[in-house]
Design an enzyme around this catalytic site. Structure first.
Site, PDB file in Angstrom:
ATOM      1  N   ARG A 136      48.312  35.818  28.460  1.00 49.72           N
ATOM      2  CA  ARG A 136      48.467  36.749  27.341  1.00 49.72           C
ATOM      3  C   ARG A 136      49.715  36.403  26.570  1.00 49.72           C
ATOM      4  O   ARG A 136      50.798  36.382  27.147  1.00 49.72           O
ATOM      5  CB  ARG A 136      48.674  38.153  27.878  1.00 49.72           C
ATOM      6  CG  ARG A 136      47.417  38.875  28.107  1.00 49.72           C
ATOM      7  CD  ARG A 136      47.781  40.318  28.386  1.00 49.72           C
ATOM      8  NE  ARG A 136      46.691  40.907  29.144  1.00 49.72           N
ATOM      9  CZ  ARG A 136      46.828  41.962  29.900  1.00 49.72           C
ATOM     10  NH1 ARG A 136      48.004  42.543  30.013  1.00 49.72           N
ATOM     11  NH2 ARG A 136      45.790  42.435  30.531  1.00 49.72           N
ATOM     12  N   ARG A 171      38.627  31.039  35.036  1.00 46.03           N
ATOM     13  CA  ARG A 171      39.541  31.237  33.916  1.00 46.03           C
ATOM     14  C   ARG A 171      40.846  31.773  34.492  1.00 46.03           C
ATOM     15  O   ARG A 171      40.854  32.419  35.525  1.00 46.03           O
ATOM     16  CB  ARG A 171      39.035  32.314  32.943  1.00 46.03           C
ATOM     17  CG  ARG A 171      37.643  32.168  32.477  1.00 46.03           C
ATOM     18  CD  ARG A 171      37.235  33.300  31.522  1.00 46.03           C
ATOM     19  NE  ARG A 171      37.558  34.631  32.033  1.00 46.03           N
ATOM     20  CZ  ARG A 171      38.359  35.498  31.432  1.00 46.03           C
ATOM     21  NH1 ARG A 171      38.951  35.199  30.303  1.00 46.03           N
ATOM     22  NH2 ARG A 171      38.580  36.685  31.946  1.00 46.03           N
ATOM     23  N   ARG A 218      50.869  40.877  49.547  1.00 46.62           N
ATOM     24  CA  ARG A 218      51.345  41.971  48.683  1.00 46.62           C
ATOM     25  C   ARG A 218      52.026  43.039  49.533  1.00 46.62           C
ATOM     26  O   ARG A 218      51.712  43.201  50.712  1.00 46.62           O
ATOM     27  CB  ARG A 218      50.176  42.664  47.973  1.00 46.62           C
ATOM     28  CG  ARG A 218      49.298  41.762  47.165  1.00 46.62           C
ATOM     29  CD  ARG A 218      48.490  42.544  46.152  1.00 46.62           C
ATOM     30  NE  ARG A 218      47.578  43.528  46.759  1.00 46.62           N
ATOM     31  CZ  ARG A 218      46.759  44.294  46.049  1.00 46.62           C
ATOM     32  NH1 ARG A 218      46.742  44.221  44.735  1.00 46.62           N
ATOM     33  NH2 ARG A 218      45.956  45.149  46.653  1.00 46.62           N
ATOM     34  N   ARG A 223      35.871  37.665  53.807  1.00 51.50           N
ATOM     35  CA  ARG A 223      37.308  37.474  54.010  1.00 51.50           C
ATOM     36  C   ARG A 223      37.847  38.847  54.379  1.00 51.50           C
ATOM     37  O   ARG A 223      37.399  39.870  53.853  1.00 51.50           O
ATOM     38  CB  ARG A 223      38.018  37.005  52.729  1.00 51.50           C
ATOM     39  CG  ARG A 223      37.804  35.562  52.381  1.00 51.50           C
ATOM     40  CD  ARG A 223      38.489  34.571  53.300  1.00 51.50           C
ATOM     41  NE  ARG A 223      39.950  34.697  53.334  1.00 51.50           N
ATOM     42  CZ  ARG A 223      40.700  34.196  54.309  1.00 51.50           C
ATOM     43  NH1 ARG A 223      40.153  33.577  55.335  1.00 51.50           N
ATOM     44  NH2 ARG A 223      42.010  34.311  54.258  1.00 51.50           N
ATOM     45  N   ASP A 276      33.692  46.905  41.991  1.00 51.39           N
ATOM     46  CA  ASP A 276      34.758  47.867  41.735  1.00 51.39           C
ATOM     47  C   ASP A 276      34.165  49.276  41.772  1.00 51.39           C
ATOM     48  O   ASP A 276      32.945  49.453  41.674  1.00 51.39           O
ATOM     49  CB  ASP A 276      35.408  47.587  40.367  1.00 51.39           C
ATOM     50  CG  ASP A 276      36.556  46.590  40.487  1.00 51.39           C
ATOM     51  OD1 ASP A 276      37.216  46.574  41.547  1.00 51.39           O
ATOM     52  OD2 ASP A 276      36.789  45.836  39.526  1.00 51.39           O
ATOM     53  N   TYR A 288      30.870  42.091  45.661  1.00 49.43           N
ATOM     54  CA  TYR A 288      32.134  42.757  45.361  1.00 49.43           C
ATOM     55  C   TYR A 288      31.906  43.717  44.198  1.00 49.43           C
ATOM     56  O   TYR A 288      31.458  43.309  43.138  1.00 49.43           O
ATOM     57  CB  TYR A 288      33.281  41.784  45.014  1.00 49.43           C
ATOM     58  CG  TYR A 288      34.521  42.610  44.746  1.00 49.43           C
ATOM     59  CD1 TYR A 288      35.303  43.052  45.805  1.00 49.43           C
ATOM     60  CD2 TYR A 288      34.834  43.044  43.464  1.00 49.43           C
ATOM     61  CE1 TYR A 288      36.382  43.893  45.584  1.00 49.43           C
ATOM     62  CE2 TYR A 288      35.909  43.896  43.247  1.00 49.43           C
ATOM     63  CZ  TYR A 288      36.680  44.316  44.310  1.00 49.43           C
ATOM     64  OH  TYR A 288      37.730  45.173  44.106  1.00 49.43           O
ATOM     65  N   GLU A 291      50.030  43.461  53.141  1.00 48.47           N
ATOM     66  CA  GLU A 291      48.654  42.960  53.242  1.00 48.47           C
ATOM     67  C   GLU A 291      48.656  41.510  53.733  1.00 48.47           C
ATOM     68  O   GLU A 291      49.214  40.629  53.074  1.00 48.47           O
ATOM     69  CB  GLU A 291      47.971  43.027  51.875  1.00 48.47           C
ATOM     70  CG  GLU A 291      47.883  44.438  51.328  1.00 48.47           C
ATOM     71  CD  GLU A 291      47.045  44.547  50.066  1.00 48.47           C
ATOM     72  OE1 GLU A 291      46.928  45.676  49.565  1.00 48.47           O
ATOM     73  OE2 GLU A 291      46.526  43.515  49.572  1.00 48.47           O
TER      74      GLU A 291
HETATM   75  P1  FDA Z   1      32.388  51.719  51.520  1.00 51.09           P
HETATM   76  O1  FDA Z   1      32.667  50.607  52.434  1.00 51.09           O
HETATM   77  O2  FDA Z   1      33.515  52.459  50.953  1.00 51.09           O
HETATM   78  O3  FDA Z   1      31.460  52.766  52.281  1.00 51.09           O
HETATM   79  C1  FDA Z   1      30.469  52.383  53.216  1.00 51.09           C
HETATM   80  C2  FDA Z   1      30.556  53.333  54.384  1.00 51.09           C
HETATM   81  O4  FDA Z   1      29.454  53.105  55.265  1.00 51.09           O
HETATM   82  C3  FDA Z   1      31.819  53.139  55.218  1.00 51.09           C
HETATM   83  O5  FDA Z   1      32.506  54.358  55.333  1.00 51.09           O
HETATM   84  C4  FDA Z   1      31.304  52.660  56.569  1.00 51.09           C
HETATM   85  O6  FDA Z   1      32.063  53.126  57.659  1.00 51.09           O
HETATM   86  C5  FDA Z   1      29.909  53.277  56.590  1.00 51.09           C
HETATM   87  N1  FDA Z   1      28.971  52.579  57.480  1.00 51.09           N
HETATM   88  C6  FDA Z   1      28.739  51.241  57.523  1.00 51.09           C
HETATM   89  N2  FDA Z   1      27.816  50.968  58.479  1.00 51.09           N
HETATM   90  C7  FDA Z   1      27.469  52.157  59.042  1.00 51.09           C
HETATM   91  C8  FDA Z   1      26.572  52.524  60.083  1.00 51.09           C
HETATM   92  N3  FDA Z   1      25.856  51.608  60.753  1.00 51.09           N
HETATM   93  N4  FDA Z   1      26.456  53.832  60.400  1.00 51.09           N
HETATM   94  C9  FDA Z   1      27.181  54.771  59.745  1.00 51.09           C
HETATM   95  N5  FDA Z   1      28.062  54.471  58.740  1.00 51.09           N
HETATM   96  C10 FDA Z   1      28.192  53.183  58.397  1.00 51.09           C
HETATM   97  N6  FDA Z   1      37.835  48.960  43.338  1.00 51.09           N
HETATM   98  C11 FDA Z   1      38.421  49.399  42.198  1.00 51.09           C
HETATM   99  O7  FDA Z   1      37.725  49.860  41.280  1.00 51.09           O
HETATM  100  N7  FDA Z   1      39.792  49.347  42.068  1.00 51.09           N
HETATM  101  C12 FDA Z   1      40.592  48.861  43.044  1.00 51.09           C
HETATM  102  O8  FDA Z   1      41.812  48.818  42.882  1.00 51.09           O
HETATM  103  C13 FDA Z   1      39.980  48.394  44.250  1.00 51.09           C
HETATM  104  N8  FDA Z   1      40.738  47.902  45.256  1.00 51.09           N
HETATM  105  C14 FDA Z   1      40.133  47.365  46.374  1.00 51.09           C
HETATM  106  C15 FDA Z   1      40.913  46.808  47.382  1.00 51.09           C
HETATM  107  C16 FDA Z   1      40.316  46.231  48.494  1.00 51.09           C
HETATM  108  C17 FDA Z   1      41.162  45.625  49.592  1.00 51.09           C
HETATM  109  C18 FDA Z   1      38.893  46.193  48.591  1.00 51.09           C
HETATM  110  C19 FDA Z   1      38.207  45.517  49.746  1.00 51.09           C
HETATM  111  C20 FDA Z   1      38.112  46.797  47.620  1.00 51.09           C
HETATM  112  C21 FDA Z   1      38.721  47.391  46.498  1.00 51.09           C
HETATM  113  N9  FDA Z   1      37.962  48.017  45.522  1.00 51.09           N
HETATM  114  C22 FDA Z   1      38.573  48.466  44.370  1.00 51.09           C
HETATM  115  C23 FDA Z   1      36.506  48.195  45.684  1.00 51.09           C
HETATM  116  C24 FDA Z   1      36.129  49.564  46.334  1.00 51.09           C
HETATM  117  O9  FDA Z   1      36.710  49.628  47.607  1.00 51.09           O
HETATM  118  C25 FDA Z   1      34.607  49.692  46.423  1.00 51.09           C
HETATM  119  O10 FDA Z   1      34.067  49.687  45.137  1.00 51.09           O
HETATM  120  C26 FDA Z   1      34.112  50.973  47.113  1.00 51.09           C
HETATM  121  O11 FDA Z   1      34.866  51.356  48.206  1.00 51.09           O
HETATM  122  C27 FDA Z   1      32.701  50.730  47.577  1.00 51.09           C
HETATM  123  O12 FDA Z   1      32.110  51.907  48.068  1.00 51.09           O
HETATM  124  P2  FDA Z   1      30.856  51.779  49.036  1.00 51.09           P
HETATM  125  O13 FDA Z   1      30.341  53.165  49.251  1.00 51.09           O
HETATM  126  O14 FDA Z   1      29.916  50.763  48.539  1.00 51.09           O
HETATM  127  O15 FDA Z   1      31.432  51.147  50.382  1.00 51.09           O
END
Ligand code: FDA
Length: 367
Positions: free
Chosen positions: A175, A171, A279, A248, A349, A347, A299
Protein backbone atom coordinates in the site's frame (compact mmCIF):
# COMPACT_ATOMS: atom_id res chain seq x y z
CA UNK A 1 -38.26 -36.26 22.46
CA UNK A 2 -37.88 -36.13 18.68
CA UNK A 3 -36.17 -33.23 16.89
CA UNK A 4 -36.33 -31.79 13.40
CA UNK A 5 -32.57 -31.19 13.38
CA UNK A 6 -29.65 -32.70 15.25
CA UNK A 7 -26.86 -30.15 14.93
CA UNK A 8 -23.34 -31.42 15.48
CA UNK A 9 -21.14 -28.61 16.81
CA UNK A 10 -22.06 -25.44 18.73
CA UNK A 11 -19.72 -23.24 16.66
CA UNK A 12 -20.83 -20.30 14.55
CA UNK A 13 -22.20 -22.39 11.68
CA UNK A 14 -24.25 -24.66 13.93
CA UNK A 15 -25.49 -21.76 16.04
CA UNK A 16 -26.65 -19.61 13.10
CA UNK A 17 -28.39 -22.59 11.54
CA UNK A 18 -30.03 -23.56 14.85
CA UNK A 19 -31.20 -19.98 15.42
CA UNK A 20 -32.75 -19.68 11.97
CA UNK A 21 -34.62 -22.98 12.18
CA UNK A 22 -35.78 -22.44 15.77
CA UNK A 23 -37.28 -19.13 14.60
CA UNK A 24 -39.23 -21.19 12.05
CA UNK A 25 -40.70 -23.28 14.85
CA UNK A 26 -38.41 -26.27 14.23
CA UNK A 27 -37.00 -28.25 17.13
CA UNK A 28 -33.22 -28.34 17.25
CA UNK A 29 -30.83 -30.34 19.40
CA UNK A 30 -27.19 -29.24 19.39
CA UNK A 31 -24.51 -31.72 20.49
CA UNK A 32 -21.05 -30.37 21.25
CA UNK A 33 -18.08 -32.47 22.25
CA UNK A 34 -16.28 -29.64 24.08
CA UNK A 35 -17.36 -28.40 27.50
CA UNK A 36 -18.43 -25.04 26.09
CA UNK A 37 -20.40 -23.51 23.23
CA UNK A 38 -19.12 -21.16 20.48
CA UNK A 39 -16.53 -23.45 18.87
CA UNK A 40 -13.36 -21.61 17.96
CA UNK A 41 -14.79 -18.15 18.63
CA UNK A 42 -15.20 -19.02 22.32
CA UNK A 43 -13.90 -16.35 24.72
CA UNK A 44 -12.91 -17.10 28.28
CA UNK A 45 -13.19 -14.25 30.76
CA UNK A 46 -10.07 -13.66 32.89
CA UNK A 47 -9.91 -10.54 35.10
CA UNK A 48 -12.77 -9.11 33.02
CA UNK A 49 -10.68 -9.56 29.85
CA UNK A 50 -12.21 -11.63 27.02
CA UNK A 51 -9.51 -14.07 26.02
CA UNK A 52 -9.84 -15.54 22.51
CA UNK A 53 -8.92 -19.10 23.51
CA UNK A 54 -8.54 -20.50 19.98
CA UNK A 55 -6.77 -17.58 18.33
CA UNK A 56 -7.48 -13.88 17.78
CA UNK A 57 -10.84 -13.26 16.14
CA UNK A 58 -11.53 -9.93 14.49
CA UNK A 59 -14.85 -9.58 12.76
CA UNK A 60 -14.60 -7.98 9.33
CA UNK A 61 -16.88 -8.06 6.33
CA UNK A 62 -18.02 -6.15 3.30
CA UNK A 63 -21.37 -7.90 3.34
CA UNK A 64 -23.88 -5.44 4.82
CA UNK A 65 -26.49 -8.16 5.30
CA UNK A 66 -24.08 -10.23 7.43
CA UNK A 67 -22.93 -7.14 9.36
CA UNK A 68 -26.53 -6.17 10.15
CA UNK A 69 -27.29 -9.77 11.12
CA UNK A 70 -24.41 -10.15 13.58
CA UNK A 71 -25.21 -6.72 15.05
CA UNK A 72 -28.62 -8.01 16.15
CA UNK A 73 -26.77 -10.27 18.62
CA UNK A 74 -24.16 -7.83 19.96
CA UNK A 75 -22.93 -4.30 19.83
CA UNK A 76 -19.55 -4.01 18.11
CA UNK A 77 -16.81 -1.61 19.11
CA UNK A 78 -14.70 0.39 16.64
CA UNK A 79 -11.54 -1.73 16.88
CA UNK A 80 -9.43 -1.55 13.72
CA UNK A 81 -6.82 -4.24 13.27
CA UNK A 82 -3.39 -2.59 12.90
CA UNK A 83 -0.74 -5.20 13.66
CA UNK A 84 2.88 -4.39 14.36
CA UNK A 85 5.82 -6.53 13.22
CA UNK A 86 8.83 -7.00 15.47
CA UNK A 87 12.06 -7.91 13.67
CA UNK A 88 15.12 -8.07 15.94
CA UNK A 89 15.13 -4.62 17.60
CA UNK A 90 13.08 -2.95 14.86
CA UNK A 91 9.30 -2.39 14.83
CA UNK A 92 7.25 -1.95 11.66
CA UNK A 93 3.61 -1.25 10.94
CA UNK A 94 1.60 -3.79 8.96
CA UNK A 95 0.20 -4.34 6.42
CA UNK A 96 3.09 -3.20 4.20
CA UNK A 97 2.33 0.48 3.72
CA UNK A 98 4.00 3.90 3.71
CA UNK A 99 4.55 3.75 7.50
CA UNK A 100 6.47 0.48 6.98
CA UNK A 101 8.53 1.83 4.07
CA UNK A 102 9.24 5.15 5.73
CA UNK A 103 10.61 3.35 8.82
CA UNK A 104 12.61 0.89 6.71
CA UNK A 105 14.26 3.35 4.33
CA UNK A 106 13.82 6.80 5.92
CA UNK A 107 11.80 8.01 2.93
CA UNK A 108 8.62 10.08 2.76
CA UNK A 109 6.90 9.82 -0.61
CA UNK A 110 5.15 6.93 -2.37
CA UNK A 111 7.35 7.45 -5.42
CA UNK A 112 10.53 6.98 -3.35
CA UNK A 113 9.14 3.73 -1.93
CA UNK A 114 8.08 2.47 -5.36
CA UNK A 115 11.51 3.28 -6.78
CA UNK A 116 13.35 1.34 -4.06
CA UNK A 117 11.12 -1.71 -4.43
CA UNK A 118 11.36 -1.63 -8.24
CA UNK A 119 15.17 -1.33 -8.06
CA UNK A 120 15.46 -4.29 -5.68
CA UNK A 121 13.18 -6.44 -7.83
CA UNK A 122 15.14 -5.51 -10.98
CA UNK A 123 18.47 -6.38 -9.37
CA UNK A 124 17.22 -9.82 -8.39
CA UNK A 125 16.13 -10.50 -11.98
CA UNK A 126 13.95 -13.52 -11.17
CA UNK A 127 12.24 -14.69 -14.37
CA UNK A 128 10.18 -17.67 -13.28
CA UNK A 129 9.95 -18.09 -9.48
CA UNK A 130 10.78 -21.69 -8.57
CA UNK A 131 9.78 -21.53 -4.92
CA UNK A 132 8.11 -19.29 -2.35
CA UNK A 133 11.30 -17.35 -1.65
CA UNK A 134 11.77 -16.40 -5.28
CA UNK A 135 8.08 -15.62 -5.66
CA UNK A 136 8.09 -13.25 -2.65
CA UNK A 137 11.38 -11.63 -3.69
CA UNK A 138 10.03 -10.98 -7.17
CA UNK A 139 6.98 -9.24 -5.67
CA UNK A 140 8.48 -7.09 -2.89
CA UNK A 141 12.28 -7.12 -3.20
CA UNK A 142 14.97 -8.00 -0.62
CA UNK A 143 14.28 -5.78 2.39
CA UNK A 144 10.58 -6.43 2.94
CA UNK A 145 11.08 -10.14 2.24
CA UNK A 146 14.08 -10.62 4.56
CA UNK A 147 12.71 -8.61 7.47
CA UNK A 148 8.98 -9.19 7.35
CA UNK A 149 8.14 -12.31 5.34
CA UNK A 150 10.91 -14.93 5.45
CA UNK A 151 11.14 -15.91 9.12
CA UNK A 152 7.40 -15.59 9.75
CA UNK A 153 6.49 -17.81 6.79
CA UNK A 154 9.15 -20.39 7.68
CA UNK A 155 7.77 -20.65 11.20
CA UNK A 156 4.21 -20.90 9.92
CA UNK A 157 5.00 -23.79 7.62
CA UNK A 158 7.85 -25.37 9.59
CA UNK A 159 9.98 -25.30 6.43
CA UNK A 160 12.48 -23.13 4.62
CA UNK A 161 10.92 -20.72 2.10
CA UNK A 162 13.14 -22.26 -0.58
CA UNK A 163 11.40 -25.59 0.06
CA UNK A 164 7.88 -24.18 -0.14
CA UNK A 165 5.94 -23.97 -3.42
CA UNK A 166 5.56 -20.54 -4.99
CA UNK A 167 1.75 -20.81 -5.31
CA UNK A 168 1.30 -20.29 -1.54
CA UNK A 169 1.92 -16.59 -2.14
CA UNK A 170 -0.03 -15.31 -5.11
CA UNK A 171 -0.01 -11.62 -4.28
CA UNK A 172 1.64 -9.50 -1.61
CA UNK A 173 -0.36 -6.32 -1.37
CA UNK A 174 1.76 -3.19 -0.98
CA UNK A 175 0.00 0.00 0.00
CA UNK A 176 1.48 3.32 -0.98
CA UNK A 177 -0.60 5.26 1.55
CA UNK A 178 -0.07 5.84 5.27
CA UNK A 179 -2.80 3.40 6.36
CA UNK A 180 -2.29 0.67 8.97
CA UNK A 181 -5.80 -0.79 8.74
CA UNK A 182 -5.08 -4.45 8.00
CA UNK A 183 -8.42 -5.32 6.42
CA UNK A 184 -9.92 -3.76 3.32
CA UNK A 185 -13.46 -4.57 4.40
CA UNK A 186 -16.15 -1.95 4.88
CA UNK A 187 -17.17 -3.16 8.38
CA UNK A 188 -14.92 -4.23 11.24
CA UNK A 189 -14.96 -4.56 15.03
CA UNK A 190 -14.99 -6.74 18.12
CA UNK A 191 -18.24 -7.59 19.90
CA UNK A 192 -18.45 -5.82 23.24
CA UNK A 193 -18.54 -8.60 25.83
CA UNK A 194 -16.78 -11.13 23.56
CA UNK A 195 -18.11 -13.71 21.11
CA UNK A 196 -19.56 -16.30 23.51
CA UNK A 197 -22.70 -14.25 24.40
CA UNK A 198 -23.49 -13.99 20.67
CA UNK A 199 -23.61 -17.76 20.36
CA UNK A 200 -25.52 -18.02 23.66
CA UNK A 201 -28.22 -15.78 22.19
CA UNK A 202 -28.29 -17.70 18.92
CA UNK A 203 -28.85 -20.94 20.79
CA UNK A 204 -31.77 -19.64 22.88
CA UNK A 205 -34.75 -21.95 22.42
CA UNK A 206 -32.75 -25.03 21.34
CA UNK A 207 -31.56 -27.90 23.48
CA UNK A 208 -27.79 -28.11 23.88
CA UNK A 209 -25.77 -31.08 25.13
CA UNK A 210 -22.13 -30.28 25.97
CA UNK A 211 -19.40 -32.92 26.42
CA UNK A 212 -21.25 -35.01 23.88
CA UNK A 213 -19.52 -36.57 20.91
CA UNK A 214 -21.87 -37.15 18.01
CA UNK A 215 -20.42 -40.51 17.04
CA UNK A 216 -20.99 -41.86 20.55
CA UNK A 217 -24.36 -40.15 20.90
CA UNK A 218 -25.81 -41.54 17.71
CA UNK A 219 -25.08 -45.12 18.78
CA UNK A 220 -27.78 -44.86 21.43
CA UNK A 221 -29.92 -42.21 19.70
CA UNK A 222 -29.95 -43.17 16.02
CA UNK A 223 -33.40 -41.74 15.28
CA UNK A 224 -33.42 -38.62 17.46
CA UNK A 225 -33.94 -36.21 14.54
CA UNK A 226 -35.18 -36.09 10.97
CA UNK A 227 -32.02 -34.43 9.71
CA UNK A 228 -28.43 -33.94 10.82
CA UNK A 229 -26.35 -30.80 10.36
CA UNK A 230 -22.73 -31.89 10.68
CA UNK A 231 -19.98 -29.32 11.36
CA UNK A 232 -17.31 -31.76 12.56
CA UNK A 233 -14.37 -33.09 10.50
CA UNK A 234 -15.43 -34.21 7.03
CA UNK A 235 -13.12 -37.24 6.84
CA UNK A 236 -14.03 -38.40 10.33
CA UNK A 237 -17.70 -38.63 9.37
CA UNK A 238 -16.73 -41.27 6.81
CA UNK A 239 -14.32 -42.97 9.21
CA UNK A 240 -11.34 -41.75 7.14
CA UNK A 241 -12.11 -44.36 4.51
CA UNK A 242 -10.47 -42.41 1.67
CA UNK A 243 -7.53 -41.21 3.82
CA UNK A 244 -6.81 -38.52 6.40
CA UNK A 245 -7.20 -34.83 5.50
CA UNK A 246 -4.25 -32.80 6.80
CA UNK A 247 -4.20 -29.56 8.77
CA UNK A 248 -1.69 -27.05 10.10
CA UNK A 249 -2.09 -26.54 13.79
CA UNK A 250 -1.24 -23.83 16.31
CA UNK A 251 -0.43 -24.16 19.99
CA UNK A 252 -1.49 -21.27 22.19
CA UNK A 253 0.31 -20.41 25.40
CA UNK A 254 -1.89 -18.11 27.46
CA UNK A 255 -0.33 -16.08 30.30
CA UNK A 256 -1.89 -13.71 32.82
CA UNK A 257 0.55 -10.95 33.72
CA UNK A 258 0.60 -8.41 36.53
CA UNK A 259 1.06 -5.46 34.24
CA UNK A 260 -1.59 -3.24 32.73
CA UNK A 261 -0.03 -3.04 29.28
CA UNK A 262 2.45 -5.61 27.96
CA UNK A 263 2.99 -4.66 24.32
CA UNK A 264 0.76 -1.65 23.57
CA UNK A 265 -1.08 -3.35 20.72
CA UNK A 266 -3.47 -6.29 20.34
CA UNK A 267 -1.37 -8.06 17.68
CA UNK A 268 2.42 -8.15 17.37
CA UNK A 269 3.97 -10.45 14.75
CA UNK A 270 7.48 -11.77 15.41
CA UNK A 271 9.02 -12.02 11.97
CA UNK A 272 12.48 -13.40 12.75
CA UNK A 273 12.87 -17.14 12.67
CA UNK A 274 14.88 -17.34 15.90
CA UNK A 275 11.84 -16.34 18.02
CA UNK A 276 9.82 -19.59 18.21
CA UNK A 277 6.33 -18.04 18.20
CA UNK A 278 4.76 -16.15 15.30
CA UNK A 279 2.54 -13.73 17.20
CA UNK A 280 1.70 -12.42 20.63
CA UNK A 281 -1.91 -11.38 21.15
CA UNK A 282 -2.72 -9.03 24.04
CA UNK A 283 -6.46 -9.50 24.32
CA UNK A 284 -7.45 -6.44 26.32
CA UNK A 285 -6.49 -4.13 23.45
CA UNK A 286 -9.28 -5.62 21.32
CA UNK A 287 -11.67 -3.92 23.72
CA UNK A 288 -9.59 -0.90 24.78
CA UNK A 289 -9.36 -2.51 28.24
CA UNK A 290 -8.13 -0.55 31.24
CA UNK A 291 -7.83 -3.46 33.71
CA UNK A 292 -4.76 -3.48 36.02
CA UNK A 293 -3.65 -6.90 34.69
CA UNK A 294 -3.33 -8.36 31.21
CA UNK A 295 -3.53 -11.68 29.35
CA UNK A 296 -1.25 -12.51 26.44
CA UNK A 297 -1.23 -15.51 24.10
CA UNK A 298 1.85 -16.70 22.26
CA UNK A 299 1.12 -18.59 19.04
CA UNK A 300 3.40 -21.49 18.11
CA UNK A 301 2.63 -23.03 14.70
CA UNK A 302 2.86 -26.79 14.91
CA UNK A 303 2.70 -29.91 12.82
CA UNK A 304 -0.66 -31.65 13.00
CA UNK A 305 -1.41 -35.31 13.55
CA UNK A 306 -4.74 -37.04 13.91
CA UNK A 307 -6.15 -36.25 17.35
CA UNK A 308 -4.64 -32.74 17.54
CA UNK A 309 -6.84 -29.65 17.25
CA UNK A 310 -7.32 -28.99 13.51
CA UNK A 311 -6.90 -25.33 12.54
CA UNK A 312 -5.92 -24.60 8.95
CA UNK A 313 -6.78 -26.92 6.05
CA UNK A 314 -3.77 -27.57 3.83
CA UNK A 315 -4.54 -26.16 0.40
CA UNK A 316 -2.38 -28.41 -1.71
CA UNK A 317 -3.35 -30.69 -4.57
CA UNK A 318 -3.24 -33.88 -2.55
CA UNK A 319 -5.58 -32.64 0.18
CA UNK A 320 -7.90 -30.84 -2.22
CA UNK A 321 -8.36 -34.04 -4.25
CA UNK A 322 -9.00 -36.03 -1.11
CA UNK A 323 -11.49 -33.42 0.12
CA UNK A 324 -13.28 -33.57 -3.23
CA UNK A 325 -13.63 -37.32 -2.81
CA UNK A 326 -15.23 -36.79 0.59
CA UNK A 327 -17.41 -33.96 -0.74
CA UNK A 328 -18.81 -36.38 -3.33
CA UNK A 329 -19.65 -38.85 -0.57
CA UNK A 330 -21.19 -36.05 1.49
CA UNK A 331 -23.44 -34.99 -1.39
CA UNK A 332 -24.85 -38.54 -1.51
CA UNK A 333 -25.54 -38.72 2.22
CA UNK A 334 -29.30 -38.44 2.70
CA UNK A 335 -30.69 -36.03 5.29
CA UNK A 336 -27.25 -34.80 6.33
CA UNK A 337 -26.10 -31.22 5.71
CA UNK A 338 -22.33 -30.70 5.93
CA UNK A 339 -21.27 -27.19 6.89
CA UNK A 340 -18.63 -24.97 8.46
CA UNK A 341 -14.86 -24.99 8.33
CA UNK A 342 -14.37 -28.65 9.32
CA UNK A 343 -17.46 -30.07 7.63
CA UNK A 344 -16.40 -28.56 4.32
CA UNK A 345 -12.62 -28.66 4.88
CA UNK A 346 -12.32 -25.01 3.93
CA UNK A 347 -10.77 -21.93 5.53
CA UNK A 348 -13.75 -19.74 6.30
CA UNK A 349 -13.76 -16.32 7.94
CA UNK A 350 -16.64 -15.73 10.33
CA UNK A 351 -18.64 -13.60 7.91
CA UNK A 352 -18.43 -16.31 5.27
CA UNK A 353 -19.54 -18.95 7.79
CA UNK A 354 -22.58 -16.85 8.65
CA UNK A 355 -23.37 -16.40 4.96
CA UNK A 356 -23.08 -20.14 4.35
CA UNK A 357 -25.21 -21.06 7.39
CA UNK A 358 -27.91 -18.55 6.39
CA UNK A 359 -27.93 -20.07 2.92
CA UNK A 360 -28.20 -23.61 4.28
CA UNK A 361 -31.08 -22.52 6.51
CA UNK A 362 -32.81 -20.71 3.62
CA UNK A 363 -32.60 -23.89 1.53
CA UNK A 364 -34.29 -25.81 4.35
CA UNK A 365 -37.00 -23.19 4.73
CA UNK A 366 -37.68 -23.40 1.01
CA UNK A 367 -38.15 -27.21 1.09
P1 FDA B 1 -15.99 -24.37 14.76
O1 FDA B 1 -14.78 -25.20 14.76
O2 FDA B 1 -15.96 -23.10 15.48
O3 FDA B 1 -17.19 -25.23 15.35
C1 FDA B 1 -17.31 -26.63 15.14
C2 FDA B 1 -17.72 -27.25 16.45
O4 FDA B 1 -18.04 -28.63 16.24
C3 FDA B 1 -16.60 -27.23 17.49
O5 FDA B 1 -17.06 -26.62 18.67
C4 FDA B 1 -16.27 -28.70 17.71
O6 FDA B 1 -15.90 -29.00 19.04
C5 FDA B 1 -17.60 -29.36 17.36
N1 FDA B 1 -17.46 -30.77 16.95
C6 FDA B 1 -16.60 -31.27 16.03
N2 FDA B 1 -16.76 -32.61 15.94
C7 FDA B 1 -17.75 -32.95 16.81
C8 FDA B 1 -18.35 -34.19 17.16
N3 FDA B 1 -17.97 -35.35 16.61
N4 FDA B 1 -19.34 -34.18 18.09
C9 FDA B 1 -19.73 -33.02 18.67
N5 FDA B 1 -19.18 -31.80 18.37
C10 FDA B 1 -18.20 -31.78 17.44
N6 FDA B 1 -12.30 -15.54 11.18
C11 FDA B 1 -12.51 -14.21 11.10
O7 FDA B 1 -13.50 -13.77 10.47
N7 FDA B 1 -11.65 -13.34 11.72
C12 FDA B 1 -10.57 -13.76 12.42
O8 FDA B 1 -9.81 -12.95 12.94
C13 FDA B 1 -10.34 -15.17 12.51
N8 FDA B 1 -9.28 -15.65 13.20
C14 FDA B 1 -9.01 -17.00 13.20
C15 FDA B 1 -7.88 -17.48 13.86
C16 FDA B 1 -7.58 -18.83 13.84
C17 FDA B 1 -6.36 -19.36 14.56
C18 FDA B 1 -8.42 -19.73 13.12
C19 FDA B 1 -8.09 -21.20 13.01
C20 FDA B 1 -9.57 -19.27 12.51
C21 FDA B 1 -9.88 -17.90 12.54
N9 FDA B 1 -11.04 -17.41 11.95
C22 FDA B 1 -11.25 -16.05 11.88
C23 FDA B 1 -12.05 -18.33 11.38
C24 FDA B 1 -13.17 -18.71 12.40
O9 FDA B 1 -12.57 -19.36 13.49
C25 FDA B 1 -14.19 -19.62 11.72
O10 FDA B 1 -14.81 -18.92 10.68
C26 FDA B 1 -15.31 -20.12 12.64
O11 FDA B 1 -14.89 -20.45 13.92
C27 FDA B 1 -15.91 -21.35 12.02
O12 FDA B 1 -17.06 -21.78 12.71
P2 FDA B 1 -17.53 -23.29 12.53
O13 FDA B 1 -18.85 -23.41 13.23
O14 FDA B 1 -17.47 -23.69 11.12
O15 FDA B 1 -16.40 -24.17 13.24
Amino acid sequence: MHYDYLIVGAGLFGAVFAHEMTKEGKKCLVVEKRDHIAGNIYCETVDDIHVHKYGAHIFHTSNKKVWDYINTFAEFNNYINSPVASYKDELYNLPFNMNTFSKMWGIKTPQEAKDIIAKQIKELDIKEPQNLEEQALSLVGQDVYQKLIKGYTEKQWGRDCKDLPSFIIKRLPLRFVYDNNYFNDRFQGIPIGGYTPIVEKMLEGCDVLLNTDYFEYRKTNPDIADKVVYTGMLDKYFDYKLGVLEYRSVRFEHERLDTDNYQGNAVVNYTEREVPYTRIIEHKHFEFGTQPTTVISKEYPSEWKLGDEPYYPVNDKKNEELANGYRELAAKEENVIFGGRLGEYRYYDMDKVIEAALQAAAAQKAE
